[in-house]
Design a protein around this motif. Structure first.
Motif, PDB file in Angstrom:
ATOM      1  N   TYR A 186      -3.226  -1.702  -5.268  1.00 42.32           N
ATOM      2  CA  TYR A 186      -2.058  -1.026  -5.817  1.00 42.32           C
ATOM      3  C   TYR A 186      -0.803  -1.856  -5.545  1.00 42.32           C
ATOM      4  CZ  TYR A 186      -5.470   2.652  -4.774  1.00 42.32           C
ATOM      5  OH  TYR A 186      -6.622   3.384  -4.655  1.00 42.32           O
ATOM      6  N   TYR A 191       3.406  -0.908  -5.334  1.00 42.71           N
ATOM      7  CA  TYR A 191       4.482   0.064  -5.334  1.00 42.71           C
ATOM      8  C   TYR A 191       5.777  -0.707  -5.127  1.00 42.71           C
ATOM      9  CZ  TYR A 191       1.119   3.893  -4.478  1.00 42.71           C
ATOM     10  OH  TYR A 191       0.084   4.792  -4.574  1.00 42.71           O
ATOM     11  N   GLN A 199      10.061  -0.149  -3.831  1.00 40.30           N
ATOM     12  CA  GLN A 199      11.065   0.722  -3.223  1.00 40.30           C
ATOM     13  C   GLN A 199      12.417   0.051  -3.379  1.00 40.30           C
ATOM     14  OE1 GLN A 199      10.928   1.161   1.073  1.00 40.30           O
ATOM     15  NE2 GLN A 199      11.716   3.242   0.975  1.00 40.30           N
ATOM     16  N   LYS A 238      13.201   6.235  -3.012  1.00 38.58           N
ATOM     17  CA  LYS A 238      11.818   6.575  -2.723  1.00 38.58           C
ATOM     18  C   LYS A 238      10.881   5.462  -3.177  1.00 38.58           C
ATOM     19  CE  LYS A 238      11.651  10.324  -5.376  1.00 38.58           C
ATOM     20  NZ  LYS A 238      11.086  11.509  -6.076  1.00 38.58           N
ATOM     21  N   VAL A 239       9.702   5.495  -2.639  1.00 38.98           N
ATOM     22  CA  VAL A 239       8.658   4.540  -3.012  1.00 38.98           C
ATOM     23  C   VAL A 239       8.064   4.980  -4.351  1.00 38.98           C
ATOM     24  CG1 VAL A 239       6.457   3.545  -2.312  1.00 38.98           C
ATOM     25  CG2 VAL A 239       8.179   4.108  -0.582  1.00 38.98           C
ATOM     26  N   PHE A 253       5.255   4.218  -7.553  1.00 42.67           N
ATOM     27  CA  PHE A 253       3.998   3.596  -7.977  1.00 42.67           C
ATOM     28  C   PHE A 253       4.240   2.691  -9.179  1.00 42.67           C
ATOM     29  CE2 PHE A 253      -0.450   3.250  -8.876  1.00 42.67           C
ATOM     30  CZ  PHE A 253      -0.601   3.400 -10.243  1.00 42.67           C
ATOM     31  N   MET A 256      11.957  -3.728  -2.583  1.00 41.24           N
ATOM     32  CA  MET A 256      10.842  -4.076  -1.706  1.00 41.24           C
ATOM     33  C   MET A 256       9.574  -3.772  -2.489  1.00 41.24           C
ATOM     34  SD  MET A 256      10.037  -5.041   1.453  1.00 41.24           S
ATOM     35  CE  MET A 256      10.387  -4.351   3.071  1.00 41.24           C
ATOM     36  N   PHE A 281       5.551  -3.335  -2.322  1.00 42.72           N
ATOM     37  CA  PHE A 281       4.436  -3.117  -1.414  1.00 42.72           C
ATOM     38  C   PHE A 281       3.112  -3.226  -2.157  1.00 42.72           C
ATOM     39  CE2 PHE A 281       6.584  -1.769   2.336  1.00 42.72           C
ATOM     40  CZ  PHE A 281       7.698  -1.054   1.938  1.00 42.72           C
ATOM     41  N   GLN A 321      -4.480   4.956   1.334  1.00 42.01           N
ATOM     42  CA  GLN A 321      -4.031   3.647   0.862  1.00 42.01           C
ATOM     43  C   GLN A 321      -3.269   2.983   2.006  1.00 42.01           C
ATOM     44  OE1 GLN A 321      -1.908   4.060  -2.866  1.00 42.01           O
ATOM     45  NE2 GLN A 321      -3.558   5.244  -3.801  1.00 42.01           N
ATOM     46  N   TYR A 322      -3.727   1.798   2.372  1.00 39.84           N
ATOM     47  CA  TYR A 322      -3.097   1.048   3.458  1.00 39.84           C
ATOM     48  C   TYR A 322      -2.132   0.035   2.864  1.00 39.84           C
ATOM     49  CZ  TYR A 322      -6.401   3.321   6.488  1.00 39.84           C
ATOM     50  OH  TYR A 322      -7.098   4.284   7.170  1.00 39.84           O
ATOM     51  N   PHE A 323      -0.927   0.092   3.355  1.00 37.63           N
ATOM     52  CA  PHE A 323       0.142  -0.714   2.791  1.00 37.63           C
ATOM     53  C   PHE A 323       0.343  -2.003   3.570  1.00 37.63           C
ATOM     54  CE2 PHE A 323       2.449   1.935  -0.365  1.00 37.63           C
ATOM     55  CZ  PHE A 323       1.667   3.070  -0.284  1.00 37.63           C
ATOM     56  N   GLY A 324       0.727  -3.033   2.837  1.00 41.86           N
ATOM     57  CA  GLY A 324       1.156  -4.270   3.470  1.00 41.86           C
ATOM     58  C   GLY A 324       2.589  -4.164   3.941  1.00 41.86           C
TER      59      GLY A 324
END
Lengths: 115, 114
Positions: free
Chosen positions: A33, A35, A37, A42-43, A45, A89, A91, A104-107
């Protein structure tokens, strides 16, 4: 503990230039994914990707954006002709599966500044 | 329409005290997941806790617990024994069936005071 990595951490570019943001998802994850920001907001998609295809995209993800998995480890987001409003930003995230409860694990993100 | 609302833009809490960060959601789906993420000043998004719509028990992960009230459509994050390192932005997010995306709230900035 495995983690999502992203390069570069910061990128400054001129309006109209192309940028490629890179991500290495967690190795056994299959779903990827992007995303973004915008500062202080807000973040949001952008896109999801599975099996070398886009599985879902948002209205933000227009023709100037593209994603690719060029090899077995990298996942990239390309912005063809950057605009000032692309400053944000970005992600990358990954998940093992796509069930409701799949985390979901974010970088750590790439901070993009378009001048 | 799917929506997450976080009504507290900023919160202060004294070190070692508990704090509740509010999150309400709107969806017509019966199957959904609710997530909380922490974003320190360095910018990364750290997963904290998950609650499924069919889970009967409130989720807990160490000092984090989720006060899930389905009828009120709220999923508040409770941090017990706050630490200075808890100072960060906290985002509530939701995922519903039939979509891959998370929908995020606007976040709550928590400041823990010594």
């Amino acid at each position: 503990e495995p983690e999502v990595t992203q390069t570069p951490s910061h990128q400054v570019t001129q309006m109209g230039q192309e940028v490629i943001l890179r991500c290495v998802p967690i190795s056994n994850h299959l779903y990827f994914y992007w995303y973004r920001q915008i500062l202080g907001q807000k973040v949001e998609f952008l896109v999801s990707f599975y099996n070398n295809e886009i599985s879902e995209k948002s209205e933000i993800f227009d023709d100037q954006f593209s994603v690719e998995r060029p090899d077995g480890s990298n996942f990239t987001l390309k912005i063809r002709s950057t605009k000032l409003e692309d400053s944000a930003m970005y992600f990358c995230a990954s998940s093992v599966g796509t069930g409701i409860g799949e985390t979901q694990y974010f970088g750590p993100g790439t901070r993009l500044l378009v001048l | 329409a799917q929506k997450i609302t976080q009504t507290q833009p900023g919160m202060f809490v004294q070190e070692k005290e508990a704090v509740t960060l509010d999150c309400t959601y709107d969806t017509s789906d019966q199957s959904y997941g609710l997530f909380w993420y922490k974003q320190p000043s360095s910018g990364e998004m750290i997963f904290l806790i998950y609650q499924g719509s069919y889970d009967e028990q409130n989720a807990t992960e160490g000092r984090y617990s989720l006060n899930f009230q389905k009828a009120r459509k709220s999923a508040n994050l409770v941090i017990s024994a706050s630490q200075l390192g808890d100072s960060a932005m906290y985002f509530c997010a939701m995922r519903t069936s039939g979509t891959y995306k998370y929908i995020f709230g606007t976040g709550t900035r928590l400041k823990v005071l010594a």
